[in-house]
Every structure is written in C-alpha cells, then in structure tokens.
Enzyme design. Structure first.
Site, PDB file in Angstrom:
ATOM      1  CB  SER A   1      -3.422  -0.272  -4.427  1.00 43.89           C
ATOM      2  OG  SER A   1      -4.336   0.783  -4.257  1.00 43.89           O
TER       3      SER A   1
ATOM      4  CD  GLU B   1      -3.008  -0.720   2.387  1.00 39.77           C
ATOM      5  OE1 GLU B   1      -4.085  -1.328   2.370  1.00 39.77           O
ATOM      6  OE2 GLU B   1      -2.655   0.023   3.330  1.00 39.77           O
ATOM      7  CB  CYS B   2       0.680   4.343   0.127  1.00 44.28           C
ATOM      8  SG  CYS B   2       0.883   6.116  -0.197  1.00 44.28           S
ATOM      9  CB  ALA B   3       5.317   3.566   1.737  1.00 44.87           C
TER      10      ALA B   3
END
Length: 464
Positions: free
Chosen positions: A437, A344-346
C-alpha cells in the site's frame, strides 16, 4: 502508585516552515551530546528524514511522535519509552507551531505535542527583513494558547550586530528571553530533493560533516546553559513508558511458541523510511529482525520467513534495484510461496512489475512511474478484507507522501478503503501473504499487525 519520569526536555518550534527548525534542533542535539549528555531525539509528525539526522547527532534512534497516526493517548508513553535513560530530550516540531492536520484544529500540531509533554518551547524565528516587528510576531505566538509555554527565542538569519541589537531590544520590551542568535551565513549543507532533505543513508560522510557544522553553529550562537536550565524546568511526566511486549499483550496477541522466525527488513539508501517501534514490536512478537540492503545484497537473509519493505526513494535507484535480478527473484519466490510480505510506499513500488520502465520484483501486476504531482496528507482508512496485517474492518489513521503513481492503484483485493479526506476510494493490494500500500501506518497504534505477520512467518526448518 503513579511513577514519574524526570526528563529535561525542549520542543523546538517556529512560526512557519523554513525558519531553521531542523538546523537548530539537530545542532542542539549534537551540541549537548558533545557536552557528554545522553540526548533523546524526537520529531513531531510523520517525517522519516529528519530523524535520520537526529540519530546521527545523538547516537540514538530518532523517534516520531504523531497524534494523528498514534492517537493523543500514546504521545506521552511513546516519548517516555524513547527518552528512557536519557539526560535530555529534544523534540523538533513540524511546520508552524500551531499547524496540524488540515481542518482538525490543533491535532498533530507542535503545540498539541508541547502541551501533552508539558515541555517548554524554543521558538526559532527568521529575523531577516524585520526588526521591531519581531516582538509582535513572538507576542502573538506566545499569547495565542496560554497552555503553550514559550520559554525563549532563537533568532535565525540575523544580518549584523546592529540588526541583532534591534531584535534584542524589541524582544526585551516584549519580555521574551533571547536564547541564541544565528547569523545570516551559509547554512550547513543539507541538500533537498522532491520529498525533502536527502536522507542520511545516501550521504553519510557529508551528513556527518553537516551535523558537526550545525553543532558548531549552535555552540557559537546559543546560550547552552540557559537552554539546559529551561529544559530542566519541565515538570515530571506521569505517563508510563510504552512497552512493545505490553502493547502486544494488551492487544491479546502474545508471541507464539517455537523457533523465532527471521523477518527481513529492507534498508540501505533506497529504503530509509521506518519507525523504530516497528522493529521493536516484531522482536517482542517473537521474530529475529534482520536488516538487508536491496541495493547491495543478492540474497535475502538466511532462513527469511517474512519480509518488511518500508518507505524510501526507489525511484532514485530504480536502475540499481532492477540490476539486482537475483534478489528480485528471491523476493518474488518468497511472495509466491505465501510468506507474509508487508510493503509500504517504496516497498509497494519495489513489488510492482516496473518502476519508470525498469523491471522490479513483479509480485504485483502494476506499473509505477514518477510524476510532478505531490500526494501528501493524513488518511483515515479501513481494511477492506482480511490480510497478513489486519482483519477486515480494522480502522487506521495513515499518511501518504509520494510523487509517484501506480497503474492500477488497487488490486482485485485492495489493502485499504480510504474514507477521508475526499471521495471514498480503495488502494493497495492484498495478494496471498502480501499486503502492499501507499499508506504509512504506525504500528504502535496497531501492534497486532506485527503479531499477525510474525505468526504467519515461516519458521526455520519448516517447509515453505
């Protein structure tokens, strides 16, 4: 038979951001912990950073309560789960008391949470640049929603004894108790960056000192006995505590038989964003959860069969992450072998080909870079196809919070179709066992995600 949970509790709110909620909430947590109480820390909304300071203040995991991510029905159960065994719970609000998800009324607001928990609210008011007007401000907040109980006010940034007297006289006229007064002095050092406060993991010695300073500020300026009495006035809760094993059983996903697979979870200074319930769900689903630090560890944990890489600040540590080539190669090999990888993200940025020109893991053929634009907000999304986390058609509420961009922003098989807000779009990547994502999703609302990941994880002794 309905069981009751008798947990004294307070919600710390404010008329607006910047009023001093984090200082007061964290200081209260530390001050009451210093009195020998077991304090359960909570944060309204999706923020990951403040809970790190809360955990430092109390010695317990900081937990988020978010009606948008988890649904209103889980607010009470998740609170009861986190507060189990505590003498007191302190909940830090988000933004202004009545601010919530844009265009959706009081959804995900501090006011909605206070009502759901039937908890008294302590309103932190910035007293600078006003005197008698403070009574009108507080009266408005106290009367706006009769179901929200304002139990008292803590005045912040008060300039002098005379200023304090004027503010107290005005609030006395309004019939509102003043539970504390904090002077206009240099605040405890909590430096900020492009996404908010610098996380505890990046500055732990300084963060310890900052939390101690907050506690001293609260002890000196607040009536802890009156605040404790207010907390004890909260009525019993009747919601059954959330239980990770029960959540998995309710989703029809009991743990598989056989050896417990190792699920490696990224942590350390670069990957500080996580929800405590995720590790609890993975454990209940049959995994052995093992943390590792991509900045320090050159190998994945022994027998790693699945990988979870949450949010954080990889852009701050891109050179160091890139320099750890041995670990990047192990992550790429694990993904290439088809093991489940949830990012997720990072984590998405770490799996990319490069970040601000620094080589990353190269699992995804995409390049990431820092930008000036802040992407922030709740998202309603649907799984475009089957993945290691969700079958096609699964609907989720998530949250996006970053100042980076990715090119391309979606793979041939996207992770999600974002349906609201704005024009429909796809984003993220599903590639073999990889689900990557920008969207942060709270697994308490999707416990089957943990079960699916563990079910696909490589067991110790099995061939990859």
């Amino acid at each position: 038979m309905v069981s009751t949970l008798r947990i004294p509790r307070l919600v710390v709110a404010a008329p607006s951001s910047g009023s001093g909620k984090t200082t007061v909430a964290t200081g209260l947590m530390a001050a009451f912990t210093g009195r020998g109480l077991t304090v359960s820390p909570h944060k309204a909304g999706p923020d990951y950073i403040d809970p790190g300071y809360h955990a430092l203040a109390t010695g317990r995991p900081g937990r988020n309560l978010d009606a948008c991510l988890c649904g209103t029905g889980l607010l009470g159960p998740l609170f009861a789960h986190g507060a189990a065994g505590a003498d007191l719970a302190v909940v830090e609000g988000v933004m202004g008391l009545y601010d919530g998800a844009a265009g959706q009324g009081d959804l995900a607001s501090t006011a909605q949470l206070a009502k759901a928990l039937r908890a008294p609210v302590v309103l932190v008011v910035d007293g600078s640049s006003q005197s008698r007007s403070v009574a009108a401000l507080v009266h408005g907040f106290a009367s706006w929603d009769p179901e929200v109980r304002i139990g008292g006010v803590i005045l912040n940034k008060v300039g002098s004894d005379r200023h304090e007297e004027l503010l107290r006289d005005a609030l006395d006229e309004a019939g509102v108790d003043v539970l504390g007064v904090l002077r206009r002095t240099p605040q405890a050092a909590t430096p900020s960056r492009h996404l908010g406060l610098v996380p505890v993991a990046e500055r732990e010695p300084d963060a310890v000192a900052a939390v101690a300073a907050m506690a001293e500020q609260i002890r000196a300026g607040c009536d802890l006995d009156a605040l404790w009495a207010l907390a004890r006035s909260a009525p019993p809760l009747t919601e059954a505590p959330w239980d990770p094993a029960g959540a998995l059983a309710g989703a029809g996903t009991p743990p598989p038989a056989g050896p417990r697979p190792v699920v490696a979870v990224a942590g350390g200074a670069a990957f500080t964003f996580s929800y405590a319930e995720h590790a609890e769900l993975l454990t209940a689903a049959g995994a052995e959860v093992v943390p590792f630090d991509p900045l320090r560890d050159e190998r994945l944990p022994e027998s790693t069969g699945a990988l979870v890489i949450g949010g954080g600040f990889p852009e701050v540590y891109a050179p160091e992450l890139s320099a750890n080539a041995a670990l990047r190669a192990e992550v790429a090999a694990l993904a290439a072998a088809g093991a489940p990888v949830a990012a997720e993200c990072a984590g998405l940025l770490y799996l990319a080909r490069e970040l601000d020109g620094a080589p990353m893991c190269g699992v995804l053929d995409a390049a990431a870079r820092m930008t000036e634009r802040l992407t922030l907000g709740y998202r309603d999304a649907v799984a475009v196809g089957d993945s290691v986390l969700a079958p096609a058609g699964t609907r989720v509420s998530g949250h996006e919070f970053h100042r980076t961009s990715l090119e391309p922003g979606a793979g041939a098989d996207p992770a999600w179709g974002v349906v609201r807000p704005g024009p429909a779009r796809t984003e993220g990547f599903v590639q073999g066992g990889v689900h990557a994502s920008y969207l942060h999703v709270h697994w308490a609302a999707l416990p089957s995600a943990a079960a699916r990941l563990v079910a696909r994880a490589v067991r110790p002794g099995a061939a990859r």
